[in-house]
Enzyme design. Structure first.
Site, PDB file in Angstrom:
ATOM      1  N   ARG A   1      96.202 -12.729 125.695  1.00 15.59           N
ATOM      2  CA  ARG A   1      95.552 -12.365 124.427  1.00 15.59           C
ATOM      3  C   ARG A   1      95.853 -13.389 123.342  1.00 15.59           C
ATOM      4  O   ARG A   1      94.943 -13.934 122.708  1.00 15.59           O
ATOM      5  CB  ARG A   1      96.004 -10.973 123.980  1.00 15.59           C
ATOM      6  CG  ARG A   1      95.602  -9.911 124.989  1.00 15.59           C
ATOM      7  CD  ARG A   1      96.067  -8.515 124.601  1.00 15.59           C
ATOM      8  NE  ARG A   1      95.981  -7.638 125.754  1.00 15.59           N
ATOM      9  CZ  ARG A   1      95.551  -6.379 125.725  1.00 15.59           C
ATOM     10  NH1 ARG A   1      95.186  -5.831 124.604  1.00 15.59           N
ATOM     11  NH2 ARG A   1      95.504  -5.650 126.825  1.00 15.59           N
TER      12      ARG A   1
ATOM     13  N   GLU B   1     100.580  -9.968 128.667  1.00 12.04           N
ATOM     14  CA  GLU B   1      99.640  -9.534 127.623  1.00 12.04           C
ATOM     15  C   GLU B   1      99.616 -10.541 126.470  1.00 12.04           C
ATOM     16  O   GLU B   1      98.562 -10.819 125.894  1.00 12.04           O
ATOM     17  CB  GLU B   1     100.011  -8.139 127.087  1.00 12.04           C
ATOM     18  CG  GLU B   1      99.986  -7.022 128.131  1.00 12.04           C
ATOM     19  CD  GLU B   1      98.585  -6.660 128.641  1.00 12.04           C
ATOM     20  OE1 GLU B   1      97.605  -7.266 128.197  1.00 12.04           O
ATOM     21  OE2 GLU B   1      98.504  -5.771 129.513  1.00 12.04           O
TER      22      GLU B   1
ATOM     23  N   GLU C   1      85.303  -4.618 132.393  1.00  7.42           N
ATOM     24  CA  GLU C   1      85.037  -5.286 133.683  1.00  7.42           C
ATOM     25  C   GLU C   1      83.580  -5.221 134.161  1.00  7.42           C
ATOM     26  O   GLU C   1      83.052  -6.220 134.663  1.00  7.42           O
ATOM     27  CB  GLU C   1      85.977  -4.721 134.770  1.00  7.42           C
ATOM     28  CG  GLU C   1      87.447  -5.108 134.606  1.00  7.42           C
ATOM     29  CD  GLU C   1      88.168  -4.324 133.509  1.00  7.42           C
ATOM     30  OE1 GLU C   1      87.658  -3.251 133.095  1.00  7.42           O
ATOM     31  OE2 GLU C   1      89.236  -4.779 133.047  1.00  7.42           O
TER      32      GLU C   1
ATOM     33  N   THR D   1      91.386 -14.156 131.601  1.00  7.12           N
ATOM     34  CA  THR D   1      91.165 -12.743 131.948  1.00  7.12           C
ATOM     35  C   THR D   1      91.043 -11.848 130.709  1.00  7.12           C
ATOM     36  O   THR D   1      90.823 -10.651 130.821  1.00  7.12           O
ATOM     37  CB  THR D   1      92.230 -12.228 132.941  1.00  7.12           C
ATOM     38  OG1 THR D   1      91.803 -10.967 133.477  1.00  7.12           O
ATOM     39  CG2 THR D   1      93.597 -12.088 132.289  1.00  7.12           C
TER      40      THR D   1
ATOM     41  N   ASP E   1      94.854  -7.056 140.461  1.00  7.66           N
ATOM     42  CA  ASP E   1      93.504  -7.557 140.150  1.00  7.66           C
ATOM     43  C   ASP E   1      93.390  -9.034 139.771  1.00  7.66           C
ATOM     44  O   ASP E   1      92.756  -9.841 140.461  1.00  7.66           O
ATOM     45  CB  ASP E   1      92.854  -6.689 139.056  1.00  7.66           C
ATOM     46  CG  ASP E   1      93.757  -6.424 137.826  1.00  7.66           C
ATOM     47  OD1 ASP E   1      94.906  -6.883 137.810  1.00  7.66           O
ATOM     48  OD2 ASP E   1      93.286  -5.745 136.888  1.00  7.66           O
TER      49      ASP E   1
END
Ligand code: DMJ
Length: 394
Positions: free
Chosen positions: A29, A25, A294, A383, A158
Site C-alpha cells: 500500500r 500491507e 479481485e 497487488t 494468493d
C-alpha cells in the site's frame, strides 16, 4: 486534488513513529503507492518518502532464515512475528518483491532487491509443495513451510502466484525460476483444485486439505482469471486464457446468484444438483462483503485483452450494486455484513483503503477504451493496483 495530497505527503506523512506495522500491507500500500506516484508524476518527493519507508521496513529481514517477520516497528527499527507464532504467511513474504526490486533499481542500492530475491530463491527450493502449490505458512527460524498439506489459491497463498508471474514480467522475462514456479503452480491448480458445480457447471477453484477436496472458494481467488490472462498476453500457454474465461464467468456468478448482486467473502459450490439450489451456497459467517477488488480487477484484464463488452457490462452491474447497497449518503462506501439481505445489508461503517486503491481504479480502467491509460506492455500492477514500470517494456 493531487496538489492537496502532495502537500499532505510533504508535511504530514512522517514515518518516524513508534508503531508496529505489517510488512506486507505497508509494502503493497505505502511503498507501492509512493513508487507508483513517483513514476506517474516524476516528483522526487515521492521517491524520497519511498526510500524512507523502505529503509524502515528492512529490519523485518533480520531473522535466522532471512524469511521476514510479519511486523516491524518503523520508529525503533525492530521486527517480530505475531505474538502466537514464529511463522510468517507465505503470500506476505512473497508479495513484496515488485516494490523492493523497483526501489533498488531507482536508488541504486542493491540491499532491497537482495533481501526479497533471497526469499524467492529460498522458496523455489523448498520441499512441501504439491505440484507447485505452496502451503500457507513458513517459519522464520527454520525457513521451512509449516502446516503442510493445505493448499488454496485464496487467503495466505494468493499473491504468491500473482507475484511469480508479475516479477517475471517486471524483470523482462529472463528470470526462469519464477516462470517455472508459476507454470508448475497453474498445472497444480488444474490437477488438484478445479471442479465443476451444479446446476450450471461452473468451473471453480476449490481447496485441498490433506488429500480432501473442499468446494470452498474465497472471493480473493478471483484475482486468478486476470493473472492467467496477463500471462497468456505475455506469451504463455493459450489454454491459460481459456481457463481465465471460464473462471471469470464463475466469479461473476458469485455476484449474480446472490440477493444483493454482491459477492460474499467466501462461497461453497454445490457439487451435486439439488432441487431449488443454485451453484453458490453461503454460510452465515461468510456473508459479508468488504468492497474487495479481485473480480473487477480480472474483468479489467479480460476486457483489455479481449475487447468483449460483456466484461464491461458485468462490471457496470457490480458498480450499480455497490452504489445500491454499500454507498453511504453522507459520503464514501462501507463494508456490509449481509449480502443476502437487500432490505438491510447491515452497513459496517468501514471502508477499506483497497476500495479506492483497487476496486474503483479497476472500474475506472475497465470502463475506459484507451489502452494507453496504463498500457499493460509498459506497466505491471502491484497487488494493491499501483502500477510500476516494466523494466524492459515490450
Ligand atoms: C489487497 O490488499 C490486495 O489485493 C491483496 O493482494 C489481497 N487483499 C486485498 C484486497 O482484497
Amino acid at each position: 486534488e493531487f496538489e492537496e495530497a502532495r502537500k499532505w505527503v510533504a508535511n504530514d506523512l512522517v514515518f518516524d513513529k513508534n508503531v508496529d506495522v505489517n510488512l506486507f500491507e505497508s509494502t503493497i500500500r505505502i511503498l507501492g503507492g509512493l513508487l507508483s506516484t513517483y513514476h506517474l508524476s516524476g516528483d522526487s518527493l515521492f521517491l524520497e518518502k519511498a526510500k524512507d519507508i523502505g529503509n524502515r521496513l528492512m529490519p523485518a529481514f533480520k531473522t535466522p532464515s532471512k524469511i521476514p517477520y510479519s511486523d516491524v516497528n518503523i520508529g525503533r527499527g525492530t521486527a517480530h512475528p505475531p505474538r502466537w507464532t514464529s511463522d510468517s504467511t507465505v503470500a506476505e513474504v512473497t508479495s513484496i518483491q515488485l516494490e523492493f526490486r523497483e526501489l533498488s533499481r531507482l536508488t541504486g542500492d542493491e540491499k532491497f532487491q537482495k533481501a526479497v530475491d533471497e526469499v524467492m530463491k529460498h522458496v523455489h527450493t523448498l520441499s512441501g509443495k504439491n505440484d507447485g502449490l505452496v502451503p500457507m505458512f513458513i517459519n522464520t527460524n527454520s525457513g521451512q513451510f509449516t502446516h503442510l498439506g493445505v493448499y488454496t489459491m485464496g487467503a495466505r497463498a494468493d499473491s504468491y502466484y500473482e507475484y511469480l508471474l508479475k516479477q517475471w514480467i517486471q524483470g523482462g522475462k529472463k528470470e526462469n525460476e519464477l516462470l517455472e514456479d508459476y507454470m508448475r503452480a497453474i498445472e497444480g491448480v488444474k490437477k488438484h483444485l478445479l471442479q465443476r458445480s451444479e446446476p450450471k457447471k461452473l468451473t471453480f477453484v476449490g481447496e485441498l486439505a490433506h488429500g480432501h477436496f473442499s468446494a470452498k472458494m474465497d472471493h480473493l481467488v478471483c484475482f486468478l482469471p486476470g493473472t492467467l490472462a496477463l500471462g497468456a498476453h505475455n506469451g504463455l500457454a493459450a489454454d491459460h486464457m481459456k481457463l481465465a474465461e471460464t473462471l471469470i464467468e464463475t466469479c461473476y456468478q458469485m455476484y449474480a446468484q446472490v440477493e444483493t448482486g454482491l459477492s460474499p467473502e467466501i462461497v461453497h459450490f454445490n457439487l451435486h444438483a439439488q432441487k431449488g439450489h443454485k451453484d453458490v451456497e453461503i454460510k452465515p459467517a461468510d456473508r459479508h462483503n468488504l468492497l474487495r477488488p479481485e473480480t473487477v480487477e480480472s474483468l479489467f484484464y479480460m476486457y483489455r485483452f479481449t475487447g468483449d463488452k460483456k466484461y464491461q457490462d458485468w462490471g457496470w452491474e457490480i458498480l450499480q450494486n455497490f452504489n445500491r447497497y454499500t454507498r453511504v449518503p453522507t459520503g464514501g462506501y462501507t463494508s456490509i455484513n449481509n449480502v443476502q439481505n437487500p432490505s438491510n445489508p447491515e452497513p459496517r461503517d468501514k471502508m477499506e483503503s483497497f476500495f479506492l486503491g483497487e476496486t474503483l481504479k479497476y472500474m475506472f480502467l475497465l470502463f475506459s477504451d484507451d489502452i494507453d491509460l496504463i498500457n499493460l506492455d509498459k506497466y505491471i500492477f502491484n497487488t494493491e493496483a499501483h502500477p510500476l514500470p516494466i523494466w524492459v517494456p515490450a
